[in-house]
Enzyme design. Structure first.
Site, PDB file in Angstrom:
ATOM      1  N   LYS A 126      27.022  31.648  43.433  1.00 52.52           N
ATOM      2  CA  LYS A 126      28.291  31.839  44.059  1.00 52.52           C
ATOM      3  C   LYS A 126      28.209  31.520  45.502  1.00 52.52           C
ATOM      4  CE  LYS A 126      32.525  33.623  43.198  1.00 52.52           C
ATOM      5  NZ  LYS A 126      33.054  33.625  42.033  1.00 52.52           N
ATOM      6  N   ASP A 166      37.598  29.831  43.487  1.00 56.26           N
ATOM      7  CA  ASP A 166      37.617  31.485  43.399  1.00 56.26           C
ATOM      8  C   ASP A 166      38.737  31.860  44.256  1.00 56.26           C
ATOM      9  OD1 ASP A 166      36.191  33.758  42.184  1.00 56.26           O
ATOM     10  OD2 ASP A 166      36.443  34.227  44.459  1.00 56.26           O
TER      11      ASP A 166
HETATM   12  P1  NDP Z   1      43.746  33.219  44.284  1.00 57.36           P
HETATM   13  O1  NDP Z   1      43.217  33.071  45.594  1.00 57.36           O
HETATM   14  O2  NDP Z   1      44.269  32.243  43.461  1.00 57.36           O
HETATM   15  O3  NDP Z   1      44.407  34.529  44.220  1.00 57.36           O
HETATM   16  C1  NDP Z   1      44.097  36.183  44.588  1.00 57.36           C
HETATM   17  C2  NDP Z   1      45.227  36.877  44.434  1.00 57.36           C
HETATM   18  O4  NDP Z   1      44.526  38.033  44.789  1.00 57.36           O
HETATM   19  C3  NDP Z   1      46.345  36.534  45.476  1.00 57.36           C
HETATM   20  O5  NDP Z   1      47.440  37.123  44.977  1.00 57.36           O
HETATM   21  C4  NDP Z   1      45.970  37.641  46.813  1.00 57.36           C
HETATM   22  O6  NDP Z   1      46.860  38.150  47.472  1.00 57.36           O
HETATM   23  C5  NDP Z   1      45.091  38.828  45.993  1.00 57.36           C
HETATM   24  N1  NDP Z   1      44.031  39.306  46.687  1.00 57.36           N
HETATM   25  C6  NDP Z   1      43.037  38.826  47.093  1.00 57.36           C
HETATM   26  N2  NDP Z   1      42.311  39.590  47.966  1.00 57.36           N
HETATM   27  C7  NDP Z   1      43.190  40.742  47.997  1.00 57.36           C
HETATM   28  C8  NDP Z   1      42.842  42.020  48.424  1.00 57.36           C
HETATM   29  N3  NDP Z   1      41.815  42.312  49.338  1.00 57.36           N
HETATM   30  N4  NDP Z   1      43.679  43.020  48.270  1.00 57.36           N
HETATM   31  C9  NDP Z   1      44.898  42.691  47.421  1.00 57.36           C
HETATM   32  N5  NDP Z   1      45.246  41.428  46.992  1.00 57.36           N
HETATM   33  C10 NDP Z   1      44.331  40.695  47.070  1.00 57.36           C
HETATM   34  O7  NDP Z   1      42.277  33.874  43.583  1.00 57.36           O
HETATM   35  P2  NDP Z   1      41.952  33.772  41.728  1.00 57.36           P
HETATM   36  O8  NDP Z   1      43.392  33.961  41.025  1.00 57.36           O
HETATM   37  O9  NDP Z   1      41.141  32.642  41.605  1.00 57.36           O
HETATM   38  O10 NDP Z   1      41.067  34.964  41.788  1.00 57.36           O
HETATM   39  C11 NDP Z   1      41.291  36.319  41.509  1.00 57.36           C
HETATM   40  C12 NDP Z   1      40.231  37.232  41.092  1.00 57.36           C
HETATM   41  O11 NDP Z   1      39.858  36.562  39.883  1.00 57.36           O
HETATM   42  C13 NDP Z   1      38.916  37.249  42.039  1.00 57.36           C
HETATM   43  O12 NDP Z   1      38.173  38.494  41.794  1.00 57.36           O
HETATM   44  C14 NDP Z   1      37.931  36.247  41.364  1.00 57.36           C
HETATM   45  O13 NDP Z   1      36.528  36.494  41.714  1.00 57.36           O
HETATM   46  C15 NDP Z   1      38.058  36.244  39.850  1.00 57.36           C
HETATM   47  N6  NDP Z   1      37.784  35.089  39.141  1.00 57.36           N
HETATM   48  C16 NDP Z   1      38.334  33.732  39.353  1.00 57.36           C
HETATM   49  C17 NDP Z   1      38.194  32.844  38.518  1.00 57.36           C
HETATM   50  C18 NDP Z   1      38.859  31.566  38.638  1.00 57.36           C
HETATM   51  O14 NDP Z   1      38.567  30.695  37.699  1.00 57.36           O
HETATM   52  N7  NDP Z   1      39.674  31.250  39.764  1.00 57.36           N
HETATM   53  C19 NDP Z   1      37.099  32.925  37.576  1.00 57.36           C
HETATM   54  C20 NDP Z   1      36.665  34.154  37.378  1.00 57.36           C
HETATM   55  C21 NDP Z   1      36.968  35.433  38.186  1.00 57.36           C
HETATM   56  P3  NDP Z   1      47.183  37.303  48.865  1.00 57.36           P
HETATM   57  O15 NDP Z   1      47.517  36.143  48.723  1.00 57.36           O
HETATM   58  O16 NDP Z   1      47.864  38.406  49.543  1.00 57.36           O
HETATM   59  O17 NDP Z   1      45.602  37.664  49.572  1.00 57.36           O
END
Ligand code: NDP
Length: 447
Positions: A126, A166
């Protein structure tokens, strides 16, 4: 056994005292895997878990870049190469101001088990940076990505380490990162996954994590003779994972009522249908707006500022935002309101207390390392297609993704079935993920 687990955790804590998220991830694994090791002679006395909690390599580097005002900015970049026993390191890059060593080490550690569960030959890693993409222009994003890759390129490669996206790293960022890698190395290889369709990407990769999370929820419900059809679904986040978890829930006739971001959540009693989801995808991915703007377009919905959606009534909850976003109180509220199934799209979104509530109530609960493994599994399929210099169709990739999620579900049942028939998916995922990596480490000797 409890003393053995405590002693192990104490030993790990000495080296990682200031890393709470990493210790949280290690504790969850130790509690389920150490009792298994104790019962299986081949793993006993080999310090195998102690070896797995120590990253094979941690790289930290300076990233300097120039913003649109001509100011020089300095960020910190990282890559954690956690375990390569079963394949090249593989795992995403996160760009978010909260990024630090503890968060990346927890993610890398979870990734080792997750990648093992996919049945594909991928080790765990990571990386990322404390860079905040929010509010930056496209040119600033490009300059940062290029600067970041100018160092990272020395440490990765298609047979060494293959990063992906991510939080804060989507298609746009992967494009800029790939462009700089290609220029520096003068080679066109499958070194990053999540690439665009015209330059080596795989169909279904953008959808895979969200779709896989919902496929897993559906499998769990089916194991109880139930399905997602007609169920009310509460989702957090509105990024990549949340958007496609919503899309697949809608396809399977669930009613999605919430999405969120770090400023609050929206609740739409009428359900978020495909048209409304299209509006959200445009808002978040193209206009780069905030989820609160949904209620300007759909005034029947409400925006709840500064809260998470776990107080809303639902049958199924899909936490898809970030780590520790669902605590013990939230879990109690979900249970009180009738929730019967939680499938984690994010990594470690439920705290230890929340998981304990779900287990006590014996509802269906899938940890992210099992339920969100569809993303990295499809990245694995992207690597295979790059090696073959061939593209599979959407249907082919989706069917492989479904098969992999089913296999992960079966593995969780094999190792997680309790005497009373309840499936402890946390235990199942941890042990199934552990066995494959541990066997490879034993075969390769002390290296
Ligand atoms: P994105 O950046 O596309 O989206 C993240 C989302 O989560 C946004 O809506 C963001 O809101 C919100 N968010 C982030 N940090 C916080 C916080 N501290 N409190 C509240 N909301 C928060 O990321 P992904 O959708 O790719 O990833 C989301 C999760 O899924 C993560 O945990 C990631 O590790 C996991 N994941 C992702 C994979 C992938 O293929 N992308 C694979 C496996 C797991 P805002 O815009 O306001 O920050």
């Amino acid at each position: 056994m409890k003393e053995k687990i405590d002693a192990f955790l104490e030993q790990v804590k000495v080296r990682n005292a200031h890393e709470p998220e990493f210790m949280q991830a290690v504790e969850e694994v130790a509690e389920t895997v150490l009792p298994y090791i104790a019962k299986h002679e081949i793993y006993n006395g080999k310090n195998i878990l102690l070896r797995m909690v120590e990253p094979e390599r941690v790289i930290s580097f300076r990233v300097c870049w120039v913003d649109d005002d001509g100011e020089i900015q300095v960020n910190r970049g990282y890559r954690i190469q956690m375990n390569s026993a079963i394949g090249p390191y593989k795992g995403g890059l996160r760009f978010h101001p909260s990024v630090n060593l503890s968060i990346l080490k927890f993610l890398a550690f979870e990734q080792v088990f997750k990648n093992s569960l996919t049945t594909l030959p991928m080790g765990g890693g990571k990386g990322g940076s404390d860079f905040d993409p929010k509010g930056k222009s496209d040119n600033e994003i490009m300059r940062f990505c290029h600067a970041f890759m100018s160092e990272l390129s020395r440490h990765i490669g298609p047979n060494t380490d293959v990063p992906a996206g991510d939080i804060g790293v989507g298609g746009r960022e992967i494009g800029f990162l790939f462009g700089m890698y290609k220029k520096l190395r003068n080679e066109f290889t499958g070194v990053l996954t999540g690439k665009g369709m015209s330059w080596g990407g795989s169909k279904i990769r953008p959808e895979a994590t969200g779709y896989g999370t919902v496929y897993f929820a559906q499998k769990m419900l089916e194991s109880k003779g139930d399905s997602l059809e007609g169920k009310t679904v509460v989702i957090s986040g509105s990024g990549n994972v949340a958007q496609y978890a919503a899309e697949k829930s809608i396809h399977l006739e669930g009613k999605v009522v919430t999405l969120s971001d770090s400023s609050g959540y929206i609740y739409d009693e009428d359900g978020i249908d495909e048209d409304k989801l299209k509006f959200i995808m445009d808002l978040k991915n193209v206009k780069r707006g905030r989820i609160s703007e949904y209620v300007d377009e759909y005034p029947n919905a409400k925006f709840v500022k500064g809260e998470t959606p776990w107080n809303e009534k639902c049958d199924v909850a899909l936490p898809c935002a970030t780590q520790n976003e669902l605590n013990g109180e939230d879990a109690k509220n979900l249970l009180k309101n009738g929730c019967i199934c939680v499938s984690e799209g994010a990594n470690m979104p439920s705290t230890k207390e929340a998981i304990s509530e779900f287990h006590k109530a014996k509802i269906l609960f899938a940890p992210g390392k099992a339920s969100n493994a569809g993303g990295v599994a499809t990245s694995g399929l992207e690597m295979t297609q790059n090696s073959l210099r061939y593209n599979w169709s959407r249907e082919e990739v989706d069917s492989k993704l479904k098969d992999i999620m089913e296999d992960i579900h079966d593995a969780c049942i094999e190792y997680g079935k309790e005497d009373d028939g309840y499936i402890d998916y946390v235990k199942g995922a941890n042990i199934a993920g552990f066995v494959k990596v541990a066997d490879a480490m034993l075969a390769q000797g002390v290296v």
